[in-house]
Design a protein around this motif. Sequence first.
Motif, PDB file in Angstrom:
ATOM      1  N   LYS A  43       0.833  -1.207   0.000  1.00  0.00           N
ATOM      2  CA  LYS A  43       0.000   0.000   0.000  1.00  0.00           C
ATOM      3  C   LYS A  43       0.865   1.253   0.000  1.00  0.00           C
ATOM      4  O   LYS A  43       1.940   1.267   0.614  1.00  0.00           O
ATOM      5  CB  LYS A  43      -0.921   0.034   1.224  1.00  0.00           C
ATOM      6  N   LEU A  44       0.352   2.295  -0.659  1.00  0.00           N
ATOM      7  CA  LEU A  44       0.976   3.616  -0.660  1.00  0.00           C
ATOM      8  C   LEU A  44      -0.057   4.640  -0.247  1.00  0.00           C
ATOM      9  O   LEU A  44      -1.224   4.535  -0.637  1.00  0.00           O
ATOM     10  CB  LEU A  44       1.489   3.987  -2.050  1.00  0.00           C
ATOM     11  N   GLU A  45       0.386   5.634   0.517  1.00  0.00           N
ATOM     12  CA  GLU A  45      -0.498   6.728   0.908  1.00  0.00           C
ATOM     13  C   GLU A  45       0.309   8.021   0.918  1.00  0.00           C
ATOM     14  O   GLU A  45       1.316   8.138   1.618  1.00  0.00           O
ATOM     15  CB  GLU A  45      -1.070   6.472   2.297  1.00  0.00           C
ATOM     16  N   ALA A  46      -0.140   8.988   0.106  1.00  0.00           N
ATOM     17  CA  ALA A  46       0.513  10.287   0.039  1.00  0.00           C
ATOM     18  C   ALA A  46      -0.407  11.341   0.637  1.00  0.00           C
ATOM     19  O   ALA A  46      -1.629  11.169   0.674  1.00  0.00           O
ATOM     20  CB  ALA A  46       0.844  10.629  -1.412  1.00  0.00           C
ATOM     21  N   SER A  47       0.181  12.420   1.088  1.00  0.00           N
ATOM     22  CA  SER A  47      -0.616  13.496   1.675  1.00  0.00           C
ATOM     23  C   SER A  47      -1.441  14.203   0.595  1.00  0.00           C
ATOM     24  O   SER A  47      -1.160  14.094  -0.599  1.00  0.00           O
ATOM     25  CB  SER A  47       0.293  14.482   2.409  1.00  0.00           C
ATOM     26  N   ALA A  48      -2.458  14.940   1.044  1.00  0.00           N
ATOM     27  CA  ALA A  48      -3.378  15.633   0.141  1.00  0.00           C
ATOM     28  C   ALA A  48      -2.624  16.527  -0.844  1.00  0.00           C
ATOM     29  O   ALA A  48      -1.664  17.210  -0.470  1.00  0.00           O
ATOM     30  CB  ALA A  48      -4.366  16.471   0.949  1.00  0.00           C
ATOM     31  N   GLY A  49      -3.051  16.495  -2.091  1.00  0.00           N
ATOM     32  CA  GLY A  49      -2.445  17.317  -3.129  1.00  0.00           C
ATOM     33  C   GLY A  49      -1.221  16.711  -3.775  1.00  0.00           C
ATOM     34  O   GLY A  49      -0.709  17.218  -4.766  1.00  0.00           O
ATOM     35  N   ALA A  92       8.587   3.486  -3.925  1.00  0.00           N
ATOM     36  CA  ALA A  92       7.657   4.322  -4.683  1.00  0.00           C
ATOM     37  C   ALA A  92       8.118   5.759  -4.723  1.00  0.00           C
ATOM     38  O   ALA A  92       8.840   6.218  -3.840  1.00  0.00           O
ATOM     39  CB  ALA A  92       6.267   4.253  -4.055  1.00  0.00           C
ATOM     40  N   ASN A  93       7.665   6.460  -5.768  1.00  0.00           N
ATOM     41  CA  ASN A  93       7.948   7.884  -5.928  1.00  0.00           C
ATOM     42  C   ASN A  93       6.655   8.644  -6.069  1.00  0.00           C
ATOM     43  O   ASN A  93       5.667   8.122  -6.599  1.00  0.00           O
ATOM     44  CB  ASN A  93       8.785   8.137  -7.173  1.00  0.00           C
ATOM     45  N   ALA A  94       6.666   9.873  -5.619  1.00  0.00           N
ATOM     46  CA  ALA A  94       5.521  10.764  -5.763  1.00  0.00           C
ATOM     47  C   ALA A  94       6.035  12.195  -5.823  1.00  0.00           C
ATOM     48  O   ALA A  94       7.145  12.490  -5.381  1.00  0.00           O
ATOM     49  CB  ALA A  94       4.554  10.603  -4.588  1.00  0.00           C
ATOM     50  N   ILE A  95       5.196  13.058  -6.360  1.00  0.00           N
ATOM     51  CA  ILE A  95       5.480  14.490  -6.352  1.00  0.00           C
ATOM     52  C   ILE A  95       4.587  15.095  -5.272  1.00  0.00           C
ATOM     53  O   ILE A  95       3.364  14.943  -5.315  1.00  0.00           O
ATOM     54  CB  ILE A  95       5.183  15.144  -7.712  1.00  0.00           C
ATOM     55  N   GLY A  96       5.199  15.746  -4.320  1.00  0.00           N
ATOM     56  CA  GLY A  96       4.457  16.341  -3.220  1.00  0.00           C
ATOM     57  C   GLY A  96       3.845  17.672  -3.603  1.00  0.00           C
ATOM     58  O   GLY A  96       4.324  18.347  -4.517  1.00  0.00           O
ATOM     59  N   ALA A  97       2.812  18.053  -2.895  1.00  0.00           N
ATOM     60  CA  ALA A  97       2.159  19.345  -3.119  1.00  0.00           C
ATOM     61  C   ALA A  97       3.043  20.490  -2.632  1.00  0.00           C
ATOM     62  O   ALA A  97       3.016  21.585  -3.188  1.00  0.00           O
ATOM     63  CB  ALA A  97       0.811  19.379  -2.399  1.00  0.00           C
ATOM     64  N   ALA A  99       6.669  21.316   0.426  1.00  0.00           N
ATOM     65  CA  ALA A  99       7.792  20.762   1.195  1.00  0.00           C
ATOM     66  C   ALA A  99       7.350  19.952   2.405  1.00  0.00           C
ATOM     67  O   ALA A  99       8.139  19.186   2.962  1.00  0.00           O
ATOM     68  CB  ALA A  99       8.723  21.891   1.641  1.00  0.00           C
ATOM     69  N   ASN A 100       6.099  20.068   2.826  1.00  0.00           N
ATOM     70  CA  ASN A 100       5.596  19.317   3.970  1.00  0.00           C
ATOM     71  C   ASN A 100       4.867  18.042   3.580  1.00  0.00           C
ATOM     72  O   ASN A 100       4.294  17.368   4.436  1.00  0.00           O
ATOM     73  CB  ASN A 100       4.655  20.200   4.801  1.00  0.00           C
ATOM     74  N   SER A 101       4.878  17.700   2.308  1.00  0.00           N
ATOM     75  CA  SER A 101       4.164  16.505   1.829  1.00  0.00           C
ATOM     76  C   SER A 101       4.836  15.231   2.331  1.00  0.00           C
ATOM     77  O   SER A 101       6.032  15.219   2.627  1.00  0.00           O
ATOM     78  CB  SER A 101       4.129  16.499   0.303  1.00  0.00           C
ATOM     79  N   THR A 102       4.044  14.161   2.416  1.00  0.00           N
ATOM     80  CA  THR A 102       4.567  12.867   2.872  1.00  0.00           C
ATOM     81  C   THR A 102       4.107  11.735   1.961  1.00  0.00           C
ATOM     82  O   THR A 102       3.077  11.843   1.292  1.00  0.00           O
ATOM     83  CB  THR A 102       4.101  12.547   4.304  1.00  0.00           C
ATOM     84  N   LEU A 103       4.886  10.664   1.960  1.00  0.00           N
ATOM     85  CA  LEU A 103       4.550   9.431   1.254  1.00  0.00           C
ATOM     86  C   LEU A 103       4.866   8.272   2.185  1.00  0.00           C
ATOM     87  O   LEU A 103       5.945   8.236   2.789  1.00  0.00           O
ATOM     88  CB  LEU A 103       5.350   9.291  -0.045  1.00  0.00           C
TER      89      LEU A 103
END
Length: 132
Positions: A43-49, A92-97, A99-103
């Motif tokens: 499972k993956l979960e990223a912060s909003a945005g 996994a990789n993600a683009i955060g909304a 600098a405070n984004s999390t994955l």
Amino acid sequence: MKNIKIKTFVLSFFALVLFTGLMSCKKDEGESPSKSSHKVVFKLEASAGSNISTVVYGYDSQITTATSLSGTTWTSQEITVPAGTISINIAANAIGANANSTLKAQIYVDGELKREGTSSGAILSASASWGL
């Protein structure tokens, strides 16, 4: 041009993370691999945005790559890893909304959370490994 550099960095980072994960889960001499099969979900979960883009997951040398993903959550289908499996890995990789984004990357084995890895920032790379 900037996107090509980011993609090259991301793919290189994935290869390094996957290799490191596989090596860190290596069993010591004399230890035996798992004696039974197990049900595994990633499972993956990223912060909003944020936007999840790529995931590499699997066990031992049975690796699956999913690209061109989008959204803030992703869950693999349940897979059965056979007896004799040594390690289970996800990166996994993600683009955060911002600098405070999390994955968060998680490995569930037989319904129980076994490992979790997190990342924070605008460019996110999280990984987790678990040795059976």
